[in-house]
Design a protein around this motif. Structure first.
Motif, short mmCIF file in Angstrom:
data_model
loop_
_atom_site.label_atom_id
_atom_site.label_comp_id
_atom_site.label_asym_id
_atom_site.label_seq_id
_atom_site.Cartn_x
_atom_site.Cartn_y
_atom_site.Cartn_z
N VAL A 287 62.53 52.95 52.73
CA VAL A 287 63.02 51.56 52.81
C VAL A 287 62.99 50.85 51.46
O VAL A 287 63.85 50.03 51.17
CB VAL A 287 62.22 50.72 53.84
CG1 VAL A 287 62.65 51.05 55.22
CG2 VAL A 287 60.74 50.89 53.66
N CYS A 288 61.98 51.20 50.62
CA CYS A 288 61.89 50.49 49.34
C CYS A 288 63.15 50.71 48.51
O CYS A 288 63.50 49.89 47.67
CB CYS A 288 60.66 50.93 48.59
SG CYS A 288 60.59 52.69 48.31
N ARG A 289 63.83 51.81 48.74
CA ARG A 289 64.98 52.15 47.90
C ARG A 289 66.22 51.33 48.22
O ARG A 289 67.22 51.42 47.54
CB ARG A 289 65.27 53.64 48.01
CG ARG A 289 64.19 54.44 47.34
CD ARG A 289 64.38 55.91 47.41
NE ARG A 289 63.62 56.55 46.35
CZ ARG A 289 62.32 56.73 46.37
NH1 ARG A 289 61.62 56.31 47.39
NH2 ARG A 289 61.70 57.31 45.36
N ILE A 290 66.15 50.54 49.28
CA ILE A 290 67.31 49.72 49.63
C ILE A 290 67.59 48.73 48.51
O ILE A 290 68.72 48.52 48.12
CB ILE A 290 67.06 49.01 50.97
CG1 ILE A 290 66.95 50.05 52.07
CG2 ILE A 290 68.17 48.00 51.25
CD1 ILE A 290 66.57 49.49 53.40
N ASN A 291 66.52 48.13 47.99
CA ASN A 291 66.71 47.17 46.92
C ASN A 291 65.99 47.62 45.67
O ASN A 291 64.77 47.72 45.64
CB ASN A 291 66.18 45.80 47.34
CG ASN A 291 66.52 44.74 46.33
OD1 ASN A 291 66.97 45.05 45.23
ND2 ASN A 291 66.31 43.51 46.69
N VAL A 292 66.74 47.89 44.62
CA VAL A 292 66.17 48.42 43.39
C VAL A 292 65.32 47.37 42.69
O VAL A 292 64.29 47.67 42.11
CB VAL A 292 67.30 48.88 42.45
CG1 VAL A 292 66.75 49.68 41.32
CG2 VAL A 292 68.34 49.63 43.20
N VAL A 293 65.80 46.12 42.72
CA VAL A 293 65.15 45.08 41.93
C VAL A 293 63.78 44.73 42.49
O VAL A 293 62.83 44.52 41.76
CB VAL A 293 66.04 43.82 41.89
CG1 VAL A 293 65.43 42.78 41.01
CG2 VAL A 293 67.42 44.19 41.43
N GLU A 294 63.70 44.68 43.79
CA GLU A 294 62.45 44.25 44.38
C GLU A 294 62.18 45.03 45.65
O GLU A 294 62.46 44.58 46.75
CB GLU A 294 62.54 42.76 44.69
CG GLU A 294 61.20 42.17 44.93
CD GLU A 294 61.31 40.93 45.75
OE1 GLU A 294 62.39 40.66 46.26
OE2 GLU A 294 60.30 40.26 45.89
N PRO A 295 61.65 46.24 45.49
CA PRO A 295 61.48 47.11 46.66
C PRO A 295 60.36 46.65 47.59
O PRO A 295 60.33 47.02 48.75
CB PRO A 295 61.11 48.46 46.05
CG PRO A 295 61.04 48.28 44.59
CD PRO A 295 61.14 46.84 44.26
N ASP A 296 59.44 45.85 47.07
CA ASP A 296 58.19 45.60 47.78
C ASP A 296 58.37 44.84 49.08
O ASP A 296 57.69 45.11 50.06
CB ASP A 296 57.24 44.86 46.87
CG ASP A 296 57.21 45.51 45.51
OD1 ASP A 296 56.47 46.47 45.37
OD2 ASP A 296 57.98 45.09 44.63
N HIS A 297 59.30 43.88 49.07
CA HIS A 297 59.47 43.12 50.31
C HIS A 297 60.13 43.97 51.39
O HIS A 297 59.94 43.72 52.58
CB HIS A 297 60.26 41.84 50.05
CG HIS A 297 59.40 40.77 49.44
ND1 HIS A 297 59.26 40.61 48.08
CD2 HIS A 297 58.57 39.86 50.01
CE1 HIS A 297 58.42 39.62 47.85
NE2 HIS A 297 57.99 39.15 48.99
N MET A 298 60.89 44.96 50.98
CA MET A 298 61.46 45.89 51.96
C MET A 298 60.33 46.68 52.62
O MET A 298 60.31 46.86 53.84
CB MET A 298 62.42 46.86 51.27
CG MET A 298 63.63 46.20 50.69
SD MET A 298 64.74 45.66 52.00
CE MET A 298 65.97 44.81 51.08
N GLU A 299 59.38 47.13 51.80
CA GLU A 299 58.22 47.83 52.35
C GLU A 299 57.47 46.93 53.32
O GLU A 299 57.05 47.36 54.39
CB GLU A 299 57.25 48.23 51.22
CG GLU A 299 57.74 49.35 50.35
CD GLU A 299 56.75 49.67 49.25
OE1 GLU A 299 55.60 49.22 49.33
OE2 GLU A 299 57.15 50.36 48.31
N LEU A 300 57.29 45.69 52.91
CA LEU A 300 56.55 44.76 53.76
C LEU A 300 57.25 44.59 55.11
O LEU A 300 56.61 44.63 56.16
CB LEU A 300 56.44 43.40 53.08
CG LEU A 300 55.82 42.32 53.97
CD1 LEU A 300 54.31 42.46 54.01
CD2 LEU A 300 56.23 40.94 53.56
#
Lengths: 619, 365
Positions: free
Chosen positions: B60-73
């Motif tokens: 999931v983190c790879r969805i957004n390169v700029v800010e992967p962390d909120h995807m993980e969250l």
């Protein structure tokens, strides 16, 4: 808000500051301690379980066979191979690795013309010293998968954050103070929730199945319990093991020693889960839906209704043969009926398994001693094949002075379980350090509590072996110590001391120097001058058993071949050196436990079927 | 005057990422802008349906390169809610600290892009350097610089290493000590004001109507932040302010970003002071046997670009049955961008686009 056109020129001061950019490769940046770079794998501790390959989200890991490694129980010869074209360095493989052998390092350079070099079998600096360099010999200009830093661990396994559960669901037991007062079964058994929770720990790597002598489909039956289908589980068990109530209690659990979870945590409770399946299913007959195969018209006699005899009867009956089982005891189970005390293996559990086998159409002839009530040579004539599963039924004695005053272990255990319990002494000495000795000691302790309630009594054990060498399982030793059994390891009996009236006063012991000689053979050596007198009014010898072949007429017995370790020699079909006589169990294998007897029985049952079909050559 | 159609895509230096806009221009003025997404479609949501619950975690983190962390969250929160997993308190605090670091890092990255776009290369390089310092912290904590793969269901993947809290403080002090330089060189720079003030203006009504979130919305005067309205992790454990501006133009948006960074840094200090002791991870079930009962859940958080949501459905199996991310750039990059570009000059396309904080991977997924 004050906007300015001049203030921005303050930034000119940074012209004179030191540049922030690292001048690579002259200035290097050390990767962080947890950096997720290339893998290393310690081949010594890696079990080849394949959990890393199973969890990899990118299917980057493949388990490949390494020909120079040997498979052994609890270890395969497979090792992970990683495709760095797919690996995303997430490290899930690290967090699922049960032995913790797989780690990520802080190395991350690999430049090569050959794309095949990116498919990589990780080893470590011990296995491949030529590829790992100390810091002073390492050059970043040569950095690659074959030029790496030594001791450069990065993201490594941490048991607290592992993806598997290292701790067992605790088994409810009757506390020692309570259980030593009676013969109550002290392992209470998992309930539904506990069993499911414990079954959920299984990673399904199947290392246990290789280690199990009878190769039960452990992962499958554990999975069925996890899915709350104990019936399915029992069906799976019955494919390979027809005595689950017995094995679920007293199996030596070779599987648990091989369990990959046991390396850094506690092994899965495979034995107790089997017991859960057997105890939960109320009606074996309707659940299992097993039927004997089409009748072949052939008859097989089985001598001995122990684990080997019961199993061979079950497998043969499923193949459609008529089976008659002969046993001198009043019920089935053989050694299981007489040996394990009731607090470990109650008779009802044995009878459940035996009754089910009987329900398949196996004929049992109890209270029938072969050689006395029926003759072995008559059986050979009457039946198309005979299976010997007679086991070790005689106790060994120490033969020290006045040994005839002592009690023999098997007689003691048998009488207590299926006969009239012994009148025990107040100070009991048990000679031996194996599981039988501890059974005897713990049983004696219970009888003392029943026969002398509230009085001062004691049970002591004397064994040649020291702590750590004792053949008894750790679990047995722990439980016995909880029950206040006193251990005297590394002492050997010298003489049974008696008073004028011939009553036992105690046991004179010598300190043991070593139990085994340099070749690893049993050859105890003693310190002659170090002696100890142990007081006691009853001594029980539990130093081992031996088989009884007296039912076989002499001219036939002389034809039987034995191995160097005094076991019956059988071929790959389980046939002895006498034609149409097959054998299995303690008289054949050196493990001498129930599950190995089942394994022998499986081989023999197949052998007998083939023999009856005329496929194998006679001996 | 004659209308022309102008293609503004990855071939243009002002375009960030794999995204394009078709502009209908009349001279220098944009009459109509049409966003063309689809260049970066990687099928993450479909991919998630084919991977087990734990295997999605590194994905999931790879969805957004700029800010992967909120995807993980988002993924962790959704799975926790579906499976009923309690997260220990310490893990909640670590999550908040980690997410605020991510916000600062992401904003610095945005500042780099924006300043670079306007030609303020000096400031852009500072921002990039300071972002690197934050990546160093991430590397130490998680072992990765960009894709941290750190927030997983049940808590966080490892606790803070020894002395890490001190290093967070000192890094933030280093960055904070440069705020006057940033202000003098960029935020109070007359040139920045001239380039950005009144550009890409969005009224509050339009912003609300078109689903603007994050600083785009806050720059129009709306005081809205998921961290306040629906607190998650440990955001309700400390006091903090929502920075707002009222003009709704590119200038306001970048100022909100600046104020937010400073607020985040203050928040990290407060969280560090209150960081409780204890466990940082509640073990999840055996990943090979993990099935989540049939249910569905929608979770949302305030990412550095605004409200981010995840709709996750389980059909009782070992994999998600459906996953859908509601990303801030989706509305910003499509409807709002088209609206904000109307009647602006061609030279301001990049300016407006980056001030809206559009990241193409979020639009396409």
């Amino acid at each position: 808000m004050s906007q300015s056109v001049l203030k921005p020129f303050k930034a000119i001061k940074y012209l004179f500051a030191k540049p922030k950019t690292l001048r690579y490769p002259f200035e290097l940046k050390e990767p962080a301690m947890r950096y997720r770079g290339f893998h290393v794998n310690d081949w010594e501790t890696c079990t080849g379980c394949g959990n890393c390959a199973d969890i990899c989200p990118n299917q980057a890991i493949e388990m490949i066979e390494i020909p120079e490694l040997v498979s052994e129980p609890g270890k395969t010869n497979k090792r992970p191979r990683i495709d760095y074209g797919r690996c995303c360095f997430c490290g899930l493989c690290i967090d699922i690795c049960p032995p913790g052998s797989l780690k990520l390092t802080r190395d991350y350079f690999h430049i090569h013309f050959d794309p095949d070099t990116f498919v990589f079998v990780p080893k470590n600096e011990h296995t491949e010293p030529e590829k790992y360099f100390p810091t002073n010999e390492y050059s970043v200009l040569k950095a690659s998968l074959s030029h790496r830093r030594k001791d450069y661990d990065g993201f490594v396994s941490d048991l607290k954050y592992s993806l598997f559960e290292p701790e067992r669901v605790p088994m409810p037991v009757v506390p020692p103070e309570e259980r030593m007062l009676s013969f109550i079964e002290h392992i209470i058994g998992y309930d539904r929730e506990e069993a499911r929770k414990e079954a959920a720990r299984c990673l399904e790597c199947r290392l246990c199945e290789e280690a199990c002598p009878a190769h039960l489909k452990i992962s499958d039956y554990i999975h069925a319990i996890f899915e709350d289908k104990p019936e399915e589980s029992l069906k799976k068990i019955y494919e390979d093991n027809p005595i689950p109530s017995i094995c679920g209690r007293v199996c030596m659990a070779h599987c648990e020693k091989a369990c990959s979870l046991s390396i850094r945590g506690e092994a899965l409770s495979i034995r107790w889960l089997k017991r859960y399946a057997a105890d939960t299913v109320k009606d074996f007959k309707t659940t299992l839906e097993l039927n004997p195969g089409p009748a072949t018209g052939r008859k097989v006699a089985v001598i001995g209704a122990g684990p080997a005899g019961l199993s061979v009867a079950y497998f043969l009956r499923l193949s459609g043969h008529k089976v008659g089982v002969y046993d001198a005891l009043a019920g089935g189970g053989g050694t299981m009926r007489t040996g394990p005390p009731a607090y470990r293996l109650p008779l009802e559990s044995i009878d459940r398994d035996v009754d089910y086998i009987r329900s398949l159409g196996v004929e049992f002839f109890f209270n029938t001693r072969v050689g006395k009530d029926v003759l072995f040579e008559d059986m050979l004539k009457e039946y198309d094949a005979v299976f010997l599963g007679t086991g070790y039924t005689r106790s060994r004695s120490t033969q020290v002075k006045n040994y005839e005053k002592c009690v023999l272990a098997l007689a003691f255990l048998t009488d207590n379980k299926i006969g009239k319990p012994w009148k025990v002494g107040r100070q009991i000495i048990v000679i031996g350090g194996g599981n039988v000795a501890l059974d005897v000691a713990r049983e004696a302790l219970r009888l003392q509590h029943i026969q002398y309630p509230g009085e001062k009594t004691a049970v002591k054990t004397v064994s040649l072996e020291d702590w750590g060498e004792m053949p008894a399982t750790e679990e047995e030793i722990r439980e016995a110590r909880e029950e206040n059994i006193q251990f005297h390891p590394a002492w050997g009996p010298k003489e049974v001391v008696v008073d004028e009236s011939g009553k036992i006063k105690g046991l004179l012991c010598r300190k043991v120097k070593s139990v085994f000689n340099e070749q690893g053979r049993f050859a105890p050596a003693f310190h002659e001058n170090k002696e100890m007198f142990m007081e006691g009014d009853m001594i029980i010898e539990a130093i081992g058993q031996y088989p009884d072949f007296s039912f076989i007429p002499e001219e036939l017995f002389n034809k039987l071949k034995f191995t160097q370790r005094k076991k019956l020699s059988v071929d790959e079909n389980g046939m002895t050196s006498i034609a149409k006589v097959f054998a299995g169990g303690d008289i054949v294998n050196t493990n001498m436990d129930a599950v190995t007897a089942i394994a022998d029985a499986k081989i023999a049952a197949q052998g007998i079927s083939r023999y009856l079909a005329g496929e194998t050559v006679t001996a | 005057m004659r209308e022309l159609e102008l293609y503004f895509g990855p071939q243009h230096l002002g375009m960030v990422g794999n995204f394009s806009i078709t502009l209908q221009v009349e001279g220098d003025r944009i009459v109509k802008a049409t966003a063309n997404p689809g260049f970066l479609h990687r099928g993450f949501e479909k991919l998630m349906e084919q991977r087990t619950w734990i295997q999605n975690f590194p994905l999931v983190c790879r969805i957004n390169v700029v800010e992967p962390d909120h995807m993980e969250l988002m993924y962790a929160m959704a799975v926790e809610k579906l499976a009923g997993i309690e997260v220990p308190e310490r893990a909640q605090f670590i999550r908040s600290i980690y997410l605020e670091l991510a916000r600062v890092g992401s904003h610095l990255f945005g500042l780099w892009a924006y300043a670079n776009m306007l030609g303020f290369d000096t400031v852009a390089n500072w921002a990039m350097y300071h972002r690197d310092l934050i990546l160093d912290l991430f590397e130490e904590l998680t072992g990765g610089r960009v894709y941290h793969i750190y927030l997983w269901p049940g808590g966080v993947r490892r606790d803070f290493p020894e002395g890490f809290e001190e290093r967070i403080r000192s890094t933030l002090h280093t960055i904070g000590s440069c705020v006057p330089d940033y202000d003098d060189t960029f935020f109070h720079n007359r040139l920045f004001y001239e380039r950005a003030h009144g550009v890409g203006k969005l009224s509050r009504e339009d912003a609300c109507r078109m689903g603007a979130v994050g600083q785009v919305l806050r720059a129009t005067g709306m005081k809205k932040d998921i961290r306040k309205t629906e607190p998650y992790a440990a955001y309700d454990q400390v006091d903090w302010e929502i920075p707002v501006r009222t003009d709704g133009d590119a200038y306001s948006r970048i100022w909100v970003v600046r104020d937010e960074m400073i607020e985040s840094v203050h928040m990290i200090f407060k969280l560090l002071d209150k960081l409780p002791k204890g466990e940082a991870y509640q073990r999840i079930p055996n990943p090979f046997k993990w099935k989540i009962p049939e249910s569905e859940v929608y979770v949302r958080c305030e990412s550095s670009r605004g409200e981010l949501g995840l709709y996750l459905v389980s059909d009782g199996g070992d994999k998600p049955c459906r996953a859908h991310f509601r990303t801030p750039s989706y509305s910003h990059g499509l409807t709002i961008l088209e609206k904000a570009l109307e009647n602006e000059s061609i030279a301001d396309v990049g300016n407006i686009m980056i001030s809206l904080y559009i990241t193409a991977p979020e639009i396409d997924r």
